[in-house]
Write an enzyme that holds these catalytic residues in place. Sequence first.
Site, PDB file in Angstrom:
ATOM      1  N   GLU A  88      44.711  72.973  52.746  1.00  0.00           N
ATOM      2  CA  GLU A  88      43.161  73.054  50.720  1.00  0.00           C
ATOM      3  C   GLU A  88      42.097  72.267  52.021  1.00  0.00           C
ATOM      4  O   GLU A  88      40.808  73.291  51.626  1.00  0.00           O
ATOM      5  CB  GLU A  88      43.535  73.355  49.477  1.00  0.00           C
ATOM      6  CG  GLU A  88      45.147  73.664  49.216  1.00  0.00           C
ATOM      7  CD  GLU A  88      44.943  74.969  49.348  1.00  0.00           C
ATOM      8  OE1 GLU A  88      43.341  75.682  49.320  1.00  0.00           O
ATOM      9  OE2 GLU A  88      45.674  75.783  49.198  1.00  0.00           O
ATOM     10  N   TYR A 112      39.606  71.797  42.261  1.00  0.00           N
ATOM     11  CA  TYR A 112      40.327  73.396  42.617  1.00  0.00           C
ATOM     12  C   TYR A 112      41.349  72.555  43.982  1.00  0.00           C
ATOM     13  O   TYR A 112      42.579  73.073  43.228  1.00  0.00           O
ATOM     14  CB  TYR A 112      39.168  73.868  43.858  1.00  0.00           C
ATOM     15  CG  TYR A 112      39.657  74.879  44.660  1.00  0.00           C
ATOM     16  CD1 TYR A 112      40.810  75.753  44.015  1.00  0.00           C
ATOM     17  CD2 TYR A 112      40.536  74.799  45.931  1.00  0.00           C
ATOM     18  CE1 TYR A 112      40.959  77.183  45.279  1.00  0.00           C
ATOM     19  CE2 TYR A 112      41.372  75.170  46.755  1.00  0.00           C
ATOM     20  CZ  TYR A 112      41.648  76.284  46.462  1.00  0.00           C
ATOM     21  OH  TYR A 112      42.463  77.169  47.062  1.00  0.00           O
ATOM     22  N   ASP A 154      38.403  78.710  42.785  1.00  0.00           N
ATOM     23  CA  ASP A 154      37.788  78.573  44.212  1.00  0.00           C
ATOM     24  C   ASP A 154      36.430  79.733  43.798  1.00  0.00           C
ATOM     25  O   ASP A 154      36.213  80.318  42.518  1.00  0.00           O
ATOM     26  CB  ASP A 154      37.336  78.481  45.292  1.00  0.00           C
ATOM     27  CG  ASP A 154      38.322  79.387  45.793  1.00  0.00           C
ATOM     28  OD1 ASP A 154      38.825  80.358  44.655  1.00  0.00           O
ATOM     29  OD2 ASP A 154      39.255  79.100  46.770  1.00  0.00           O
TER      30      ASP A 154
END
Length: 354
Positions: free
Chosen positions: A36, A119, A137
């Site tokens: 991520e 996020y 996002d």
Amino acid sequence: MDKQQFQQDLIGWFRKEQRDLPWRRTADPYQIWISEVMLQQTRVDTVIPYYKRFVEKFPTVESLAQAEEESLLKLWEGLGYYSRARNLQAGVREVAEQYGGIVPSTRKEISSLKGVGPYTAGAVLSIAYGVPEHAVDGNVMRVLSRILLIEEDIAKPKTRKVFEQAVTELISHEDPSSFNQGLMELGALICTPTSPKCLLCPVRDHCEAFHAGKETELPVKTKAKKNRNADFAMMAIWSGDKLLMEQRPGKGLLAGMWQYPMLELTAPLEANEVGELYVETLNGELSDVEKITAFKHVFSHLTWNVDGYLARAGEFTPPENMKWVTPEQLENLPIAGPGQKMKTALEQRGDVAK
């Protein structure tokens, strides 16, 4: 909207059509966290080889927590946004020291870690732990602005709260991982920024923008300020079989990365004038100064226009932030994009061993 049908349509499509990506083959929250962070502002195709090399080198929280920063940055070399790597390591060290090496499974705890924003927290919690938490996002905001016909400006930070609330209400509690990843995948493959593939969309029946004929008008997003330009000289300086390399300051743009000595220019200069500027700045002697390349390097807010030069050193005492390295040592230094472009120009001339 029929919320349950929307969940079924999205999750069913994702399970069938999802791309085979390496971070989807693990449930390890640490490795999902790495993916991520790498995927922030970077394309999936670019991330895949970096991710594979990274988890091979640092497969556990402890291995990354104990790593030297230079080896970390070397592995990150070319991905850009290097503060991501430093923040990731800082957060991982907090996990090692405060949580016994186990990534926290609550939003409050994981959000307290260095570099973990709303996020990333939601993505790790939902994908690794199956917790029904929002992971919003730009991709997700685009998709939901169309599905729910939300016309608020997604460039404004406060708008994110609108979408976080929407996901919180819509998310599947049975399979939050597939739900959040489904929204992300939909944005990547179908509900793209321009020319969304509405006829292929698995949740088209639920999409208010499609029914209103507004799918290409959303999301509403004000344009960012125009990039600033800056002009630089970058010089490869040889002394015998060694090159002079400069380490950037520990904070700011490309912090801690290595580069060929670089100076900002306030006016166009000839090669000999650039040489004089380096002599004056570095307090050393130079000869055979020649321009060998010119290139641009674009950051999110700034464009560097760089002229690359080659020179030989005479008497020279490098400043503290510089050192002489052999071509072999050069290969082990973390060098950011602008330096890599210069290195390529030197290699094409045969001036650095490939």
